[in-house]
Design an enzyme around this catalytic site. Structure first.
Site, PDB file in Angstrom:
ATOM      1  CE  LYS A 111       9.272 -27.960  29.609  1.00 61.01           C
ATOM      2  NZ  LYS A 111       9.127 -27.123  28.421  1.00 61.01           N
TER       3      LYS A 111
HETATM    4  C1  E4P Z   1      11.660 -27.401  26.203  1.00 58.03           C
HETATM    5  O1  E4P Z   1      11.018 -28.158  26.862  1.00 58.03           O
HETATM    6  C2  E4P Z   1      11.365 -26.001  25.980  1.00 58.03           C
HETATM    7  O2  E4P Z   1       9.983 -25.811  25.894  1.00 58.03           O
HETATM    8  C3  E4P Z   1      11.961 -25.413  24.739  1.00 58.03           C
HETATM    9  O3  E4P Z   1      12.766 -26.246  24.067  1.00 58.03           O
HETATM   10  C4  E4P Z   1      12.346 -24.003  24.930  1.00 58.03           C
HETATM   11  O4  E4P Z   1      13.168 -23.473  23.993  1.00 58.03           O
HETATM   12  P1  E4P Z   1      12.819 -22.649  22.712  1.00 58.03           P
HETATM   13  O5  E4P Z   1      11.389 -22.148  22.842  1.00 58.03           O
HETATM   14  O6  E4P Z   1      13.814 -21.564  22.673  1.00 58.03           O
HETATM   15  O7  E4P Z   1      12.949 -23.614  21.584  1.00 58.03           O
END
Ligand code: E4P
Length: 228
Positions: A94
């Site tokens: 990522k």
């Molecule tokens: C997506 O890949 C992210 O890890 C994720 O959805 C982040 O958002 P959140 O932790 O606020 O749900």
């Protein structure tokens, strides 16, 4: 549409895999922090889990692991991504959608390290992910909707753009930070490839009060029927 679990907790991942068959996992620095474990311990646990669990085709079961978010320069991001990718063949790296991140993802994809361009909030950011052949693009719909936006057009536009240029299915669209059953359905209606959400979101989305009411009605009927 595929369901990914957004978590770095092995017990949650194991449960979600065995209960409703998740198709992949996404993590981020916040999820790693919430696991309470050191970063490298989590990375190794994730790598071990797919093998110990006997996940079919584990080499391709995508687990997204995010690089150190402090890194800004492409070369630093690339070096960090290579280290993480070397741990397990199923890891997808990522990378944030910044100028440095775009360059890093482009280089990594060319050398065969799969990437997930994350923190994507606009159509233009989604376009660059596909042009540079990232495996995944992660539009964060939950964060936008938490701030009052309706993301149905946003997802539909990304899907349309990808179809216009033959990118659909090549760079898969992960609707991220999904918070509700309605958002899951919105993503499916728009044609998103994947949603990623926490365990509680999925569990809530699979429940319906009428199901429980129906069980009550049928239990009464069962109890008032002769069973000889
Ligand atoms: C997506 O890949 C992210 O890890 C994720 O959805 C982040 O958002 P959140 O932790 O606020 O749900």
């Amino acid at each position: 549409m595929k369901y990914f679990l957004d978590s770095a907790k092995i017990d949650e991942i194991k449960y979600a895999y065995n209960t409703f068959g998740i198709d992949g996992v996404t993590t981020n620095p916040k999820h790693v922090m919430l696991s309470g474990k050191p970063f490298l311990t989590v990375v190794r646990e994730l790598a071990d889990w797919v093998k110990e669990e006997g996940v079919e085709g584990w080499e391709k079961f995508p687990i997204s692991v995010e690089i150190n978010p402090h890194l800004e320069k492409a070369e630093e991001m690339i070096a960090a991504a290579r280290e993480i990718a070397a741990v397990s063949p199923n890891f997808v790296i990522k990378i944030p959608c910044t100028i440095g991140g775009i360059e890093a993802a482009r280089t990594l994809e060319k050398e065969g390290i799969r990437t997930n361009l994350t923190l994507v909030f606009s159509d233009a950011q989604a376009i660059i992910a596909a042009k540079n052949k990232s495996l995944f693009v992660s539009p964060f719909i939950g964060w936008k909707e938490d701030n009052g936006e309706d993301c149905r057009d946003y997802i539909a536009n990304v899907v349309k753009i990808y179809k216009n240029y033959g990118w659909y299915g090549k760079t898969e669209i992960i609707c991220a930070a999904v918070r509700t059953a309605k958002q899951i359905v919105d993503c499916a209606v728009a044609g998103a490839d994947i949603v990623t959400a926490g365990l509680a979101v999925y569990e809530t989305s699979f429940k319906h009060p009428y199901t429980n009411q129906g069980i009550g009605i049928f239990c009464d009927a069962w109890d008032n029927t002769r069973h000889e």
